[in-house]
Design a protein around this motif. Structure first.
Motif, PDB file in Angstrom:
ATOM      1  N   ARG A   5       0.829  -1.207   0.000  1.00  0.00           N
ATOM      2  CA  ARG A   5       0.000   0.000   0.000  1.00  0.00           C
ATOM      3  C   ARG A   5       0.863   1.256   0.000  1.00  0.00           C
ATOM      4  NH1 ARG A   5      -3.357  -1.463   5.138  1.00  0.00           N
ATOM      5  NH2 ARG A   5      -1.242  -2.062   5.645  1.00  0.00           N
ATOM      6  N   GLY A   6       1.920   1.268   0.802  1.00  0.00           N
ATOM      7  CA  GLY A   6       2.826   2.409   0.824  1.00  0.00           C
ATOM      8  C   GLY A   6       3.528   2.601  -0.509  1.00  0.00           C
ATOM      9  N   GLU A   7       3.979   1.495  -1.090  1.00  0.00           N
ATOM     10  CA  GLU A   7       4.641   1.563  -2.395  1.00  0.00           C
ATOM     11  C   GLU A   7       3.677   2.074  -3.472  1.00  0.00           C
ATOM     12  OE1 GLU A   7       6.137  -2.339  -3.223  1.00  0.00           O
ATOM     13  OE2 GLU A   7       7.361  -2.373  -1.402  1.00  0.00           O
ATOM     14  N   ILE A  57      -6.447   0.238  -1.402  1.00  0.00           N
ATOM     15  CA  ILE A  57      -6.358   1.699  -1.349  1.00  0.00           C
ATOM     16  C   ILE A  57      -7.586   2.198  -2.065  1.00  0.00           C
ATOM     17  CG2 ILE A  57      -5.105   3.720  -2.179  1.00  0.00           C
ATOM     18  CD1 ILE A  57      -2.569   1.978  -2.095  1.00  0.00           C
ATOM     19  N   LYS A  58      -8.262   3.166  -1.482  1.00  0.00           N
ATOM     20  CA  LYS A  58      -9.461   3.730  -2.096  1.00  0.00           C
ATOM     21  C   LYS A  58      -9.194   5.195  -2.429  1.00  0.00           C
ATOM     22  CE  LYS A  58     -13.716   2.691  -0.838  1.00  0.00           C
ATOM     23  NZ  LYS A  58     -14.374   2.254  -2.057  1.00  0.00           N
ATOM     24  N   LEU A  59      -9.208   5.496  -3.722  1.00  0.00           N
ATOM     25  CA  LEU A  59      -9.087   6.879  -4.187  1.00  0.00           C
ATOM     26  C   LEU A  59     -10.497   7.377  -4.466  1.00  0.00           C
ATOM     27  CD1 LEU A  59      -6.178   6.419  -6.753  1.00  0.00           C
ATOM     28  CD2 LEU A  59      -6.012   7.193  -4.382  1.00  0.00           C
ATOM     29  N   THR A  60     -10.992   8.269  -3.610  1.00  0.00           N
ATOM     30  CA  THR A  60     -12.351   8.772  -3.753  1.00  0.00           C
ATOM     31  C   THR A  60     -12.314  10.183  -4.323  1.00  0.00           C
ATOM     32  OG1 THR A  60     -13.070   7.434  -1.877  1.00  0.00           O
ATOM     33  CG2 THR A  60     -14.520   9.232  -2.561  1.00  0.00           C
ATOM     34  N   ALA A  66     -19.154  13.640 -12.048  1.00  0.00           N
ATOM     35  CA  ALA A  66     -19.166  14.627 -13.125  1.00  0.00           C
ATOM     36  C   ALA A  66     -17.969  14.485 -14.073  1.00  0.00           C
ATOM     37  CB  ALA A  66     -19.176  16.039 -12.523  1.00  0.00           C
ATOM     38  N   LEU A  67     -17.097  13.524 -13.815  1.00  0.00           N
ATOM     39  CA  LEU A  67     -15.874  13.392 -14.612  1.00  0.00           C
ATOM     40  C   LEU A  67     -16.026  12.341 -15.703  1.00  0.00           C
ATOM     41  CD1 LEU A  67     -13.205  13.405 -11.757  1.00  0.00           C
ATOM     42  CD2 LEU A  67     -13.976  15.332 -13.160  1.00  0.00           C
ATOM     43  N   PRO A  68     -15.445  12.616 -16.867  1.00  0.00           N
ATOM     44  CA  PRO A  68     -15.434  11.580 -17.900  1.00  0.00           C
ATOM     45  C   PRO A  68     -14.485  10.455 -17.476  1.00  0.00           C
ATOM     46  CG  PRO A  68     -14.109  13.471 -18.589  1.00  0.00           C
ATOM     47  CD  PRO A  68     -14.767  13.843 -17.284  1.00  0.00           C
ATOM     48  N   ASP A  69     -14.892   9.236 -17.703  1.00  0.00           N
ATOM     49  CA  ASP A  69     -14.069   8.078 -17.344  1.00  0.00           C
ATOM     50  C   ASP A  69     -14.130   7.050 -18.474  1.00  0.00           C
ATOM     51  OD1 ASP A  69     -12.551   6.188 -15.957  1.00  0.00           O
ATOM     52  OD2 ASP A  69     -14.277   5.470 -14.794  1.00  0.00           O
ATOM     53  N   PRO A  70     -13.616   7.412 -19.652  1.00  0.00           N
ATOM     54  CA  PRO A  70     -13.727   6.507 -20.797  1.00  0.00           C
ATOM     55  C   PRO A  70     -12.972   5.193 -20.613  1.00  0.00           C
ATOM     56  CG  PRO A  70     -12.279   8.353 -21.326  1.00  0.00           C
ATOM     57  CD  PRO A  70     -12.906   8.649 -19.985  1.00  0.00           C
ATOM     58  N   SER A  71     -11.977   5.164 -19.735  1.00  0.00           N
ATOM     59  CA  SER A  71     -11.210   3.930 -19.504  1.00  0.00           C
ATOM     60  C   SER A  71     -11.827   3.052 -18.427  1.00  0.00           C
ATOM     61  CB  SER A  71      -9.768   4.276 -19.127  1.00  0.00           C
ATOM     62  OG  SER A  71      -9.144   4.925 -20.198  1.00  0.00           O
ATOM     63  N   GLY A  72     -12.870   3.547 -17.761  1.00  0.00           N
ATOM     64  CA  GLY A  72     -13.543   2.749 -16.741  1.00  0.00           C
ATOM     65  C   GLY A  72     -12.714   2.519 -15.490  1.00  0.00           C
ATOM     66  N   LEU A  73     -11.966   3.549 -15.074  1.00  0.00           N
ATOM     67  CA  LEU A  73     -11.158   3.400 -13.862  1.00  0.00           C
ATOM     68  C   LEU A  73     -12.012   3.339 -12.603  1.00  0.00           C
ATOM     69  CD1 LEU A  73      -8.152   5.816 -14.550  1.00  0.00           C
ATOM     70  CD2 LEU A  73      -8.252   3.335 -14.829  1.00  0.00           C
ATOM     71  N   PHE A  74     -13.112   4.084 -12.590  1.00  0.00           N
ATOM     72  CA  PHE A  74     -13.973   4.058 -11.402  1.00  0.00           C
ATOM     73  C   PHE A  74     -14.585   2.672 -11.266  1.00  0.00           C
ATOM     74  CE2 PHE A  74     -14.528   8.804 -12.157  1.00  0.00           C
ATOM     75  CZ  PHE A  74     -13.698   9.154 -11.109  1.00  0.00           C
ATOM     76  N   ASN A  75     -14.388   2.073 -10.087  1.00  0.00           N
ATOM     77  CA  ASN A  75     -14.911   0.732  -9.848  1.00  0.00           C
ATOM     78  C   ASN A  75     -15.583   0.601  -8.482  1.00  0.00           C
ATOM     79  OD1 ASN A  75     -12.726   0.718  -8.126  1.00  0.00           O
ATOM     80  ND2 ASN A  75     -11.603  -0.893  -9.187  1.00  0.00           N
ATOM     81  N   GLU A  90      -3.909  -5.238  -3.970  1.00  0.00           N
ATOM     82  CA  GLU A  90      -2.546  -5.710  -4.233  1.00  0.00           C
ATOM     83  C   GLU A  90      -2.494  -6.447  -5.571  1.00  0.00           C
ATOM     84  OE1 GLU A  90       1.102  -7.952  -1.913  1.00  0.00           O
ATOM     85  OE2 GLU A  90      -0.944  -8.207  -1.153  1.00  0.00           O
ATOM     86  N   GLY A  91      -1.546  -6.059  -6.402  1.00  0.00           N
ATOM     87  CA  GLY A  91      -1.380  -6.680  -7.699  1.00  0.00           C
ATOM     88  C   GLY A  91      -2.144  -6.008  -8.828  1.00  0.00           C
ATOM     89  N   ASP A  92      -3.097  -5.119  -8.496  1.00  0.00           N
ATOM     90  CA  ASP A  92      -3.830  -4.400  -9.539  1.00  0.00           C
ATOM     91  C   ASP A  92      -2.895  -3.472 -10.291  1.00  0.00           C
ATOM     92  OD1 ASP A  92      -6.169  -5.601  -8.750  1.00  0.00           O
ATOM     93  OD2 ASP A  92      -7.070  -3.792  -7.889  1.00  0.00           O
ATOM     94  N   ARG A  93      -3.182  -3.293 -11.554  1.00  0.00           N
ATOM     95  CA  ARG A  93      -2.412  -2.357 -12.365  1.00  0.00           C
ATOM     96  C   ARG A  93      -3.343  -1.259 -12.843  1.00  0.00           C
ATOM     97  NH1 ARG A  93       0.126   0.082 -15.842  1.00  0.00           N
ATOM     98  NH2 ARG A  93       1.046  -0.288 -17.832  1.00  0.00           N
ATOM     99  N   LEU A  94      -2.978  -0.024 -12.562  1.00  0.00           N
ATOM    100  CA  LEU A  94      -3.751   1.142 -12.956  1.00  0.00           C
ATOM    101  C   LEU A  94      -3.110   1.749 -14.194  1.00  0.00           C
ATOM    102  CD1 LEU A  94      -6.111   2.877 -11.803  1.00  0.00           C
ATOM    103  CD2 LEU A  94      -4.386   4.267 -10.691  1.00  0.00           C
ATOM    104  N   ASP A  95      -3.887   2.009 -15.223  1.00  0.00           N
ATOM    105  CA  ASP A  95      -3.374   2.624 -16.448  1.00  0.00           C
ATOM    106  C   ASP A  95      -2.911   4.045 -16.116  1.00  0.00           C
ATOM    107  OD1 ASP A  95      -3.140   4.154 -18.811  1.00  0.00           O
ATOM    108  OD2 ASP A  95      -4.669   2.964 -19.831  1.00  0.00           O
ATOM    109  N   PRO A  96      -1.595   4.319 -16.162  1.00  0.00           N
ATOM    110  CA  PRO A  96      -1.089   5.626 -15.727  1.00  0.00           C
ATOM    111  C   PRO A  96      -1.631   6.786 -16.563  1.00  0.00           C
ATOM    112  CG  PRO A  96       0.736   4.168 -16.352  1.00  0.00           C
ATOM    113  CD  PRO A  96      -0.534   3.423 -16.561  1.00  0.00           C
ATOM    114  N   GLU A  97      -1.753   6.610 -17.863  1.00  0.00           N
ATOM    115  CA  GLU A  97      -2.233   7.704 -18.714  1.00  0.00           C
ATOM    116  C   GLU A  97      -3.704   8.001 -18.446  1.00  0.00           C
ATOM    117  OE1 GLU A  97      -1.095   6.210 -22.516  1.00  0.00           O
ATOM    118  OE2 GLU A  97       1.032   6.552 -22.104  1.00  0.00           O
TER     119      GLU A  97
END
Length: 116
Positions: A5-7, A57-60, A66-75, A90-97
């Protein structure tokens, strides 16, 4: 935190600042059970928080609905009225772009609301 989580949070901080170097990290809502508080990423108001849980980790995003999320990051928090969240396990990969595009959209949304 000295585990994944820290990393992960450290890597996210780098992506956030690359997306917009003017974003400031603050800490809010300190309490005895969480003396460090919750990391809040702000520019023209709170953009999103970065809460850590045992298994994620929860990024709220404060105005995520109101935000566009064409990549479907919100889950997570998909049925909330205003906010939306990204749960990272743990182990999830988030698309940086896609993540940086979402961060920039949140900044634009906050700046737009602040001008009104």
């Amino acid at each position: 935190m000295s585990d994944w989580r820290g990393e992960t949070l450290e890597a996210l901080r780098g992506l956030i600042l690359q997306a917009d170097p003017g974003i400031v990290e603050t800490r809010k809502w300190q309490k005895p059970t969480n003396p460090d508080g919750v990391p809040c990423f702000e520019k023209a108001g709170i953009l999103f928080t970065g809460e850590t849980y045992r298994d994620k980790i929860k990024l709220t995003f404060a105005r995520g609905a109101a935000l566009p999320d064409p990549s479907g990051l919100f889950n997570a928090s998909l049925d909330a009225g205003t906010r939306r969240a990204i749960d990272i396990r743990e182990g999830d990969r988030l698309d940086p772009e896609a993540f940086q595009a979402l961060v920039r959209a949140a900044v634009t949304q906050n700046q737009s609301a602040a001008k009104r």
